[in-house]
Scaffold this active site. Structure first.
Site, PDB file in Angstrom:
ATOM      1  N   GLU A 108       0.831  -1.204   0.000  1.00 12.73           N
ATOM      2  CA  GLU A 108       0.000   0.000   0.000  1.00 12.73           C
ATOM      3  C   GLU A 108       0.866   1.255   0.000  1.00 12.73           C
ATOM      4  OE1 GLU A 108      -3.223   0.079  -0.350  1.00 12.73           O
ATOM      5  OE2 GLU A 108      -3.416  -2.099  -0.353  1.00 12.73           O
ATOM      6  N   TRP A 166       1.812   1.719  -3.445  1.00 16.63           N
ATOM      7  CA  TRP A 166       0.735   2.279  -4.283  1.00 16.63           C
ATOM      8  C   TRP A 166       0.812   3.804  -4.321  1.00 16.63           C
ATOM      9  CZ3 TRP A 166      -2.689   0.105  -7.588  1.00 16.63           C
ATOM     10  CH2 TRP A 166      -3.778   0.876  -8.006  1.00 16.63           C
ATOM     11  N   TRP A 198     -22.859   8.785 -19.416  1.00 21.18           N
ATOM     12  CA  TRP A 198     -23.008   9.071 -17.988  1.00 21.18           C
ATOM     13  C   TRP A 198     -24.313   9.805 -17.729  1.00 21.18           C
ATOM     14  CZ3 TRP A 198     -19.547   6.392 -15.486  1.00 21.18           C
ATOM     15  CH2 TRP A 198     -18.243   6.243 -15.979  1.00 21.18           C
ATOM     16  N   ASN A 244     -11.139   1.759   3.688  1.00 20.88           N
ATOM     17  CA  ASN A 244     -10.752   1.541   2.298  1.00 20.88           C
ATOM     18  C   ASN A 244     -11.685   0.585   1.552  1.00 20.88           C
ATOM     19  OD1 ASN A 244      -8.777   1.865   0.068  1.00 20.88           O
ATOM     20  ND2 ASN A 244      -8.518  -0.332   0.368  1.00 20.88           N
ATOM     21  N   TRP A 258     -17.261   9.329 -12.752  1.00 20.50           N
ATOM     22  CA  TRP A 258     -16.342   9.191 -11.623  1.00 20.50           C
ATOM     23  C   TRP A 258     -15.817  10.525 -11.134  1.00 20.50           C
ATOM     24  CZ3 TRP A 258     -11.378  11.030 -12.094  1.00 20.50           C
ATOM     25  CH2 TRP A 258     -10.879  11.215 -13.401  1.00 20.50           C
ATOM     26  N   TRP A 262     -10.006   6.392  -8.264  1.00 16.89           N
ATOM     27  CA  TRP A 262     -11.288   6.556  -8.950  1.00 16.89           C
ATOM     28  C   TRP A 262     -11.244   5.984 -10.365  1.00 16.89           C
ATOM     29  CZ3 TRP A 262     -16.120   7.388  -7.568  1.00 16.89           C
ATOM     30  CH2 TRP A 262     -16.370   7.889  -6.296  1.00 16.89           C
TER      31      TRP A 262
END
Length: 458
Positions: A270, A273, A301, A336, A354, A377
């Protein structure tokens, strides 16, 4: 400590690096002579990505903590508001400073600001906000990675990071201190209404709070993989806002937990990341506002403001989603696993772009980070360079019992607190005061798949 007569001071330009320990810019400046630590609140350069409300609350308290620490070693924090390069140039005129030390930042607006500052000063940029300098982990062909897994494998080979450096015990003061704003005058914390009571209960911003949080997590880091997906028993690190504001370095975190054994490697991934997200925004500076996969520009959308508001307020009729959105509003944080569920629900169940979710998280998360927010996202939406497939639609009514979220829902959706562990995830009849589902799961799934199919086949 006073300065040596006639010695020009150096400016330490602080942004998301609000700490004394393992602070390469501060260390380098201190070795040269007098130091002027400066934070500039620049709301103009980031444009649409000026700090959101939750981040501003955190910033206020983090700056106050840093100033107390600096005063303890004979220095102080200078506060200015405006464009960074203009305010730093004004400080040069007031003090004669010609050198600026700072840590590298990789958001597009900070890179532009660094270029502007370099026109006026000798600008020395240092590493320290990431495990390895972003852009330095390259493929065999010499290009940056786009996919996380091979990136992490390559980064892991470079670990561990260098041992963190200690905080200075004193700093040499300049002959003349420049003018400083009053932090209270910036209006970073809410007053009418005061919506931050839950923040104060949950968080202690600043380097001192970061160290306490890390110490609390280090003893259980070896069990990270066992509990990271369980919102009812949230034993995750909660270090992300401290890392975002640079109140501790990732090297400090790594050195504190790496030998914990068990599943600590999952947690270290993580941390990796975070580095990966910076690699992405270096390659795609507009990642926070533009689909990486251009085909999704034509996806149909929905512009459903009513459903968007219901999602923001935690009134969708899906308990796990609503619990997460209410936790976010109350504490500036969301577990998370629940973030993924709530994000997927917005994009795929409601078929809302998004970027609407990204903007809401940017304003409401205390750990809102341009790189991580955008990458997460776009991963959820299927629009990113490395992402989940759009057609993989997360089912919140399955996810909730799978990850034992009953007590989590009871805490944040009190209308459902009386329901059994079996019924609370999907009440057959919504209790008084709790909304019915704003969309049917099967119908929403079918609509999302149809929209994706139309996009794909034109």
């Amino acid at each position: 400590m006073t300065s040596r007569a006639g010695t020009a001071p150096s400016i330490v330009w602080l942004r998301r690096d609000l700490r004394l320990a393992d602070q390469a810019a501060l260390l380098a400046a201190a070795q040269e002579g007098p130091v002027i630590p400066v934070y500039v609140l620049d709301d103009e350069t980031p444009r649409n990505f000026r700090m959101g409300a939750a981040s501003r609350w955190w910033l206020h308290h983090s700056l106050a903590c840093l100033d107390r620490q600096l005063r303890g070693i004979g220095s102080r924090l200078i506060l200015r508001r405006g464009k960074c390069h203009e305010e730093l140039a004004a400080i040069r005129r007031e003090t004669g400073a010609r050198t600026v030390h700072a840590l590298h930042h990789y958001e597009p607006w900070w890179r532009n600001a660094e270029s502007a500052v370099a026109k006026t000063f000798r600008l020395h940029l240092h590493d320290g906000n990431y495990l390895a300098p972003p852009g330095s982990i390259l493929t065999g062909s010499g290009s940056p990675y786009k996919i996380y897994t091979p990136f992490w494998n390559a980064l892991r080979e470079r670990m561990p990071p260098a041992p963190p450096t200690p905080e200075p015990t004193s700093l040499e003061a300049p002959e003349v201190w420049p003018r400083s704003d009053n932090l209270e005058d910036w209006g970073l914390i809410p007053a009418t209404p005061d919506w931050a009571s839950g923040f104060r209960e949950e968080w202690t911003p600043g380097e001192v709070g970061a160290c306490e949080r890390l110490q609390d997590f280090a003893g259980r880091a070896g069990g990270y993989a066992n509990f990271r997906n369980l919102p009812s028993d949230d034993c995750t690190s909660r270090l992300s806002p401290h890392l975002h504001f640079g109140e501790m370095s990732p090297a400090t975190v790594w050195q504190s937990v790496a030998d914990a054994g068990g599943s600590v490697e999952v947690f270290l991934g993580e941390l990796g990341w975070r580095d990966y997200a910076q690699t992405v925004i270096i390659q795609f500076p507009e990642y926070g506002s533009r689909n990486a996969r251009e085909a999704y520009d034509s996806l149909n959308w929905q512009t459903d403001r009513v459903s968007l508001l219901a999602w923001q307020q935690g009134r969708t009729g899906y308990p796990i989603v609503d619990a997460g959105m209410r936790e976010l509003w109350h504490t500036g944080w969301m577990h998370n696993r629940v973030r993924m569920i709530a994000a997927s629900f917005l994009v795929k169940h409601l078929l809302i772009d998004w970027r609407e979710g990204e903007r809401w998280f940017w304003d409401t998360l205390v750990d809102a980070d341009y790189g991580s927010n955008a990458v997460n996202w776009q991963w959820t939406a299927g629009t990113g360079v490395d992402s989940n497939m759009f057609v993989r639609i997360m089912a919140p009514l399955t996810q909730s019992p799978k990850f034992d979220a009953a007590d989590y829902i009871r805490r944040w959706v009190p209308e459902l607190a009386h329901l059994s562990d079996r019924d609370i995830h999907d009440p057959a009849v919504p209790p008084t005061g709790y909304p019915a589902k704003i969309v049917d799961h099967a119908a929403a799934r079918a609509r999302a798949l149809a929209a994706h199919d139309r996009m794909k086949h034109g």
